[in-house]
Scaffold this active site. Structure first.
Site, PDB file in Angstrom:
ATOM      1  N   GLN A  10       1.084  -0.949   0.094  1.00 33.96           N
ATOM      2  CA  GLN A  10       0.199  -0.178  -0.600  1.00 33.96           C
ATOM      3  C   GLN A  10       0.828   0.763  -0.069  1.00 33.96           C
ATOM      4  OE1 GLN A  10      -3.158  -0.561   2.888  1.00 33.96           O
ATOM      5  NE2 GLN A  10      -3.733   1.497   2.752  1.00 33.96           N
ATOM      6  N   SER A  90       4.753  -6.249   2.433  1.00 32.35           N
ATOM      7  CA  SER A  90       3.206  -5.925   3.622  1.00 32.35           C
ATOM      8  C   SER A  90       2.209  -6.415   3.269  1.00 32.35           C
ATOM      9  CB  SER A  90       3.201  -4.421   3.889  1.00 32.35           C
ATOM     10  OG  SER A  90       1.706  -4.495   5.266  1.00 32.35           O
ATOM     11  N   LEU A  91       1.610  -5.571   2.345  1.00 33.03           N
ATOM     12  CA  LEU A  91       0.626  -5.746   1.018  1.00 33.03           C
ATOM     13  C   LEU A  91       1.396  -7.276   0.582  1.00 33.03           C
ATOM     14  CD1 LEU A  91      -2.906  -6.665   0.268  1.00 33.03           C
ATOM     15  CD2 LEU A  91      -1.404  -3.812  -1.410  1.00 33.03           C
ATOM     16  N   ARG A 115      -9.053  -8.297   4.653  1.00 33.67           N
ATOM     17  CA  ARG A 115      -7.531  -7.514   5.951  1.00 33.67           C
ATOM     18  C   ARG A 115      -7.772  -6.446   5.592  1.00 33.67           C
ATOM     19  NH1 ARG A 115      -2.640  -6.010   4.189  1.00 33.67           N
ATOM     20  NH2 ARG A 115      -0.352  -6.448   5.747  1.00 33.67           N
ATOM     21  N   HIS A 201       0.889  -2.997  11.488  1.00 36.95           N
ATOM     22  CA  HIS A 201       1.818  -3.343  12.306  1.00 36.95           C
ATOM     23  C   HIS A 201       2.498  -3.454  13.299  1.00 36.95           C
ATOM     24  CE1 HIS A 201       2.203  -5.290   7.702  1.00 36.95           C
ATOM     25  NE2 HIS A 201       2.379  -4.352   7.546  1.00 36.95           N
ATOM     26  N   GLN A 250       1.473 -10.820  11.060  1.00 37.02           N
ATOM     27  CA  GLN A 250       1.444  -9.841  10.111  1.00 37.02           C
ATOM     28  C   GLN A 250       1.217  -8.776  10.623  1.00 37.02           C
ATOM     29  OE1 GLN A 250       0.328  -8.380   6.621  1.00 37.02           O
ATOM     30  NE2 GLN A 250       2.590  -8.910   4.971  1.00 37.02           N
TER      31      GLN A 250
END
Length: 314
Positions: A10, A90-91, A115, A201, A250
């Protein structure tokens, strides 16, 4: 030559990010499938905006995954080399796992939308924040966060170890703003609160991690056909059970991007392709491991250029 692919997260999204693949049947088919799975004209949103809607987390996450995956499938269809190892920021880890065959595209876009909703709703808007700290060591940033936490009253933590001298922190807004002030006193080049809607996170998202674990338990998970290095522990996970576990963790754990790229280099990777909109990861990789050859695929021209360059390198 040992090839790795990495996928952005993102923040790399923009309206028109698939325009460079207009007329590519493979990319268009991926987007048709994503639209059908979500029951939404994601293709139109990516092409035309509005930007404010594309930047909503619940839209950004499936849009980034579908776009990056469309570029990867176009790469393979053009005869591009399969990578030996992959990772995503991440994503982007979900994109990497989809490219590795762990999830179908249809399952993946629905999963990252869930998510996004879970992460967004875990902390009321305005309560949490994130900030980028530039020009301090990882250790110094950790000390800054500890000082700003006010003896545990506030959560403020390092959450993205992006590259040397660039760490993102997250937690309670008050703590993050206090940490920015302390960081500047300690000589940070910049300490900038980011325009995001949740403290991604951080440990404030443990509720989202639990929701995600329950959702992941319902999703078919296949053994990866290509190794994917996990954000959380910089390990390669092979079993559906361990993949579910690390993806749930995560959401509320730091992204270990520096260690991920160092692991690639230590494992013999020589060439890294960032596949997806933007070039954010490439800049980070050059600072982490300058000896790695880096490339970007974000339109038809770069795809052809990278294919030629790797063919010559092989």
């Amino acid at each position: 030559m040992k090839l790795a692919f990495v996928f952005p997260g993102q923040g790399s999204q923009k309206v028109g990010m698939l325009a460079g693949f207009d007329g590519n049947d493979v990319a268009a088919d991926v987007m048709r499938r994503a639209d059908a799975a979500l029951g939404q004209d994601l293709t139109g949103l990516i092409a035309n905006g509005p930007e404010a809607d594309l930047n909503l987390t619940v839209n950004t996450q499936p849009a980034m995954l579908a776009s990056s995956y469309a570029m990867y499938e176009a790469w393979l269809a053009a005869g591009g080399m399969r990578p030996a190892v992959m990772a995503g920021h991440s994503l982007g880890e979900y994109t990497a796992l989809t490219a590795a065959g762990v999830f179908t595209l249809e399952e993946a876009v629905g999963l990252v939308r869930f998510r996004a909703q879970a992460m967004q709703s875990a902390v009321p808007v305005g309560v949490g924040a994130m900030a980028a700290i530039l020009g301090l060591s990882d250790e110094a940033v950790s000390e800054v966060c500890a000082a700003a936490a006010d003896n545990g009253r506030l959560v403020v933590e390092p959450v993205n170890f992006n590259c040397p001298g660039q760490v993102v922190i997250a937690g309670h807004r008050e703590g993050v703003e206090k940490a920015c002030a302390i960081a500047q006193e300690k000589g940070a080049r910049r300490a900038l609160v980011l325009p995001v809607s949740a403290p991604f996170h951080s440990s404030l998202l443990v509720g989202a991690a639990r929701e995600l674990a329950a959702r992941l338990a319902e999703v078919p998970v296949n053994e990866p056909q290509i190794d994917v290095i996990a954000n959380v522990d910089v390990a390669v996970h092979k079993t559906p059970e361990s993949i579910r576990e690390i993806l749930a963790r995560q959401a509320a754990s730091p992204v270990q991007w520096v260690r991920t790229i160092e692991a690639m280099a230590a494992g013999g990777v020589t060439h890294v392709v960032e596949c997806g909109p933007g070039r954010v990861l490439t800049g980070m990789i050059r600072r982490i491991a300058p000896t790695l050859q880096t490339f970007n695929i974000y339109d038809a021209k770069t795809l052809a250029d990278v294919r030629e360059a790797l063919a010559q390198a092989a």
